[in-house]
Design a protein around this motif. Structure first.
Motif, short mmCIF file in Angstrom:
data_model
loop_
_atom_site.label_atom_id
_atom_site.label_comp_id
_atom_site.label_asym_id
_atom_site.label_seq_id
_atom_site.Cartn_x
_atom_site.Cartn_y
_atom_site.Cartn_z
N GLU A 64 0.84 -1.20 0.00
CA GLU A 64 0.00 0.00 0.00
C GLU A 64 0.87 1.25 0.00
O GLU A 64 1.87 1.31 0.72
CB GLU A 64 -0.91 0.03 1.23
N PRO A 65 0.50 2.27 -0.79
CA PRO A 65 1.30 3.50 -0.79
C PRO A 65 1.14 4.26 0.52
O PRO A 65 0.03 4.44 1.01
CB PRO A 65 0.71 4.29 -1.96
N VAL A 66 2.28 4.67 1.09
CA VAL A 66 2.25 5.42 2.35
C VAL A 66 2.80 6.82 2.20
O VAL A 66 2.56 7.68 3.05
CB VAL A 66 3.01 4.67 3.47
N GLY A 67 3.54 7.07 1.13
CA GLY A 67 4.10 8.40 0.93
C GLY A 67 4.77 8.50 -0.42
O GLY A 67 4.97 7.49 -1.11
N TYR A 68 5.12 9.70 -0.78
CA TYR A 68 5.67 9.96 -2.11
C TYR A 68 6.43 11.27 -2.12
O TYR A 68 6.24 12.14 -1.25
CB TYR A 68 4.53 10.05 -3.14
N ALA A 69 7.28 11.40 -3.11
CA ALA A 69 7.91 12.68 -3.45
C ALA A 69 8.29 12.59 -4.91
O ALA A 69 8.67 11.53 -5.40
CB ALA A 69 9.15 12.94 -2.60
N TYR A 70 8.16 13.71 -5.61
CA TYR A 70 8.63 13.72 -6.98
C TYR A 70 9.25 15.06 -7.31
O TYR A 70 8.96 16.08 -6.66
CB TYR A 70 7.56 13.29 -7.98
N THR A 93 20.40 31.10 -11.84
CA THR A 93 19.77 30.00 -12.58
C THR A 93 20.68 29.39 -13.63
O THR A 93 20.23 28.58 -14.45
CB THR A 93 18.47 30.48 -13.25
N ALA A 94 21.95 29.72 -13.62
CA ALA A 94 22.88 29.24 -14.67
C ALA A 94 23.04 27.73 -14.65
O ALA A 94 23.16 27.10 -15.70
CB ALA A 94 24.24 29.92 -14.52
N ALA A 95 23.03 27.13 -13.49
CA ALA A 95 23.18 25.67 -13.38
C ALA A 95 21.83 25.05 -13.06
O ALA A 95 21.03 25.65 -12.33
CB ALA A 95 24.19 25.33 -12.29
N PRO A 96 21.55 23.87 -13.59
CA PRO A 96 20.26 23.22 -13.29
C PRO A 96 20.10 22.97 -11.78
O PRO A 96 21.07 22.76 -11.06
CB PRO A 96 20.34 21.90 -14.04
N ALA A 97 18.85 22.99 -11.35
CA ALA A 97 18.50 22.66 -9.97
C ALA A 97 17.43 21.58 -10.01
O ALA A 97 16.73 21.41 -11.01
CB ALA A 97 17.98 23.90 -9.25
N LEU A 98 17.32 20.84 -8.93
CA LEU A 98 16.26 19.86 -8.78
C LEU A 98 15.09 20.55 -8.11
O LEU A 98 15.24 21.09 -7.00
CB LEU A 98 16.74 18.68 -7.93
N ALA A 99 13.94 20.59 -8.75
CA ALA A 99 12.73 21.20 -8.18
C ALA A 99 11.90 20.11 -7.52
O ALA A 99 11.33 19.26 -8.21
CB ALA A 99 11.94 21.92 -9.25
N LEU A 100 11.87 20.11 -6.20
CA LEU A 100 11.03 19.18 -5.46
C LEU A 100 9.60 19.69 -5.59
O LEU A 100 9.23 20.71 -5.04
CB LEU A 100 11.44 19.11 -3.99
N ARG A 101 8.80 18.99 -6.39
CA ARG A 101 7.47 19.46 -6.75
C ARG A 101 6.42 19.10 -5.71
O ARG A 101 5.48 19.85 -5.49
CB ARG A 101 7.06 18.90 -8.10
N GLU A 102 6.57 17.95 -5.08
CA GLU A 102 5.53 17.49 -4.16
C GLU A 102 6.12 16.42 -3.26
O GLU A 102 6.92 15.60 -3.69
CB GLU A 102 4.37 16.91 -4.97
N ILE A 103 5.73 16.46 -1.99
CA ILE A 103 6.10 15.42 -1.04
C ILE A 103 4.94 15.27 -0.05
O ILE A 103 4.32 16.27 0.32
CB ILE A 103 7.43 15.72 -0.30
N GLY A 104 4.64 14.05 0.31
CA GLY A 104 3.57 13.83 1.28
C GLY A 104 3.65 12.43 1.87
O GLY A 104 4.10 11.49 1.23
N VAL A 105 3.20 12.32 3.11
CA VAL A 105 3.18 11.03 3.81
C VAL A 105 1.83 10.91 4.52
O VAL A 105 1.38 11.86 5.17
CB VAL A 105 4.36 10.93 4.82
N ARG A 106 1.23 9.76 4.38
CA ARG A 106 -0.07 9.52 5.00
C ARG A 106 0.06 9.53 6.52
O ARG A 106 1.11 9.19 7.08
CB ARG A 106 -0.64 8.20 4.49
N THR A 107 -1.01 9.90 7.19
CA THR A 107 -1.00 10.15 8.64
C THR A 107 -0.36 9.05 9.48
O THR A 107 0.47 9.35 10.35
CB THR A 107 -2.43 10.46 9.13
N PRO A 108 -0.67 7.78 9.28
CA PRO A 108 -0.07 6.76 10.17
C PRO A 108 1.46 6.71 10.12
O PRO A 108 2.08 6.19 11.05
CB PRO A 108 -0.67 5.44 9.67
N TRP A 109 2.06 7.23 9.07
CA TRP A 109 3.51 7.16 8.91
C TRP A 109 4.20 8.49 9.19
O TRP A 109 5.41 8.57 9.10
CB TRP A 109 3.86 6.64 7.51
#
Length: 176
Positions: A64-70, A93-109
């Protein structure tokens, strides 16, 4: 509770299903707001999944999915940078960066270190030298922003409020 992490560089149907299941649970108190609806999130997700450097990490417990990030990679001239309210220093902005778009974890975790494990797995082996994210400074009565600060992020800018979103704080940290 053992959580296994699964890394995806494309949005497979199964990964999409699990991500949407977790998202709907994580954001359930906000789903009535236009920017947080599952439909709006799905539209953003589909757009982001087609962008350079898309990476998704899903945490699962007993299947079962409990959390994610992309995240995606944002380089010079990317519209991501145009969303910022204040001018950026020359060359920012000359060098690329990683854009953390979304992160979430379900309540029990929550509070188990699962979010940090998912976050760190997302950043692992990324070529970008820094990671940037946007956070609602009022989320969790400020606890979410403080958590990011604990993880090494620092505020560098803001995104002005829109009709569908409050003003967001832009935070950055070295990827490693």
């Amino acid at each position: 509770m053992t959580v296994t992490l699964h890394r995806h560089s494309t949005l497979t149907p199964a990964a999409r299903r699990d991500l949407l299941t977790a998202y709907a649970d994580v954001r359930s108190p906000l789903l009535h707001l236009p920017n947080y609806s599952v439909t709006a999130f799905t539209e953003r997700l589909e757009r982001h999944a087609a962008e350079p450097g898309f990476t998704l990490v899903l945490g699962r417990h007993d299947g079962e999915p409990v959390g994610y990030a992309y995240a995606t990679s944002v380089g010079p001239g990317d519209p991501f940078w145009e969303r910022l309210a204040d001018p950026l220093p020359e060359g920012f902005t000359a060098a690329p960066a990683l854009a953390l778009r979304e992160i979430g974890v379900r309540t029990p975790w929550r509070g188990t270190g699962t979010a940090r494990r998912i976050h760190d797995a997302l950043l692992a082996a990324r070529p970008e030298g820094r990671t940037v994210l946007m956070v609602n400074p009022l989320a969790g009565e400020g606890r979410v922003r403080r958590r990011y600060e604990d993880w090494g992020y620092r505020a560098v800018n803001r995104q002005a409020a829109t009709a569908h979103s409050p003003e967001l704080t832009v935070m950055i940290r070295p990827t490693r």
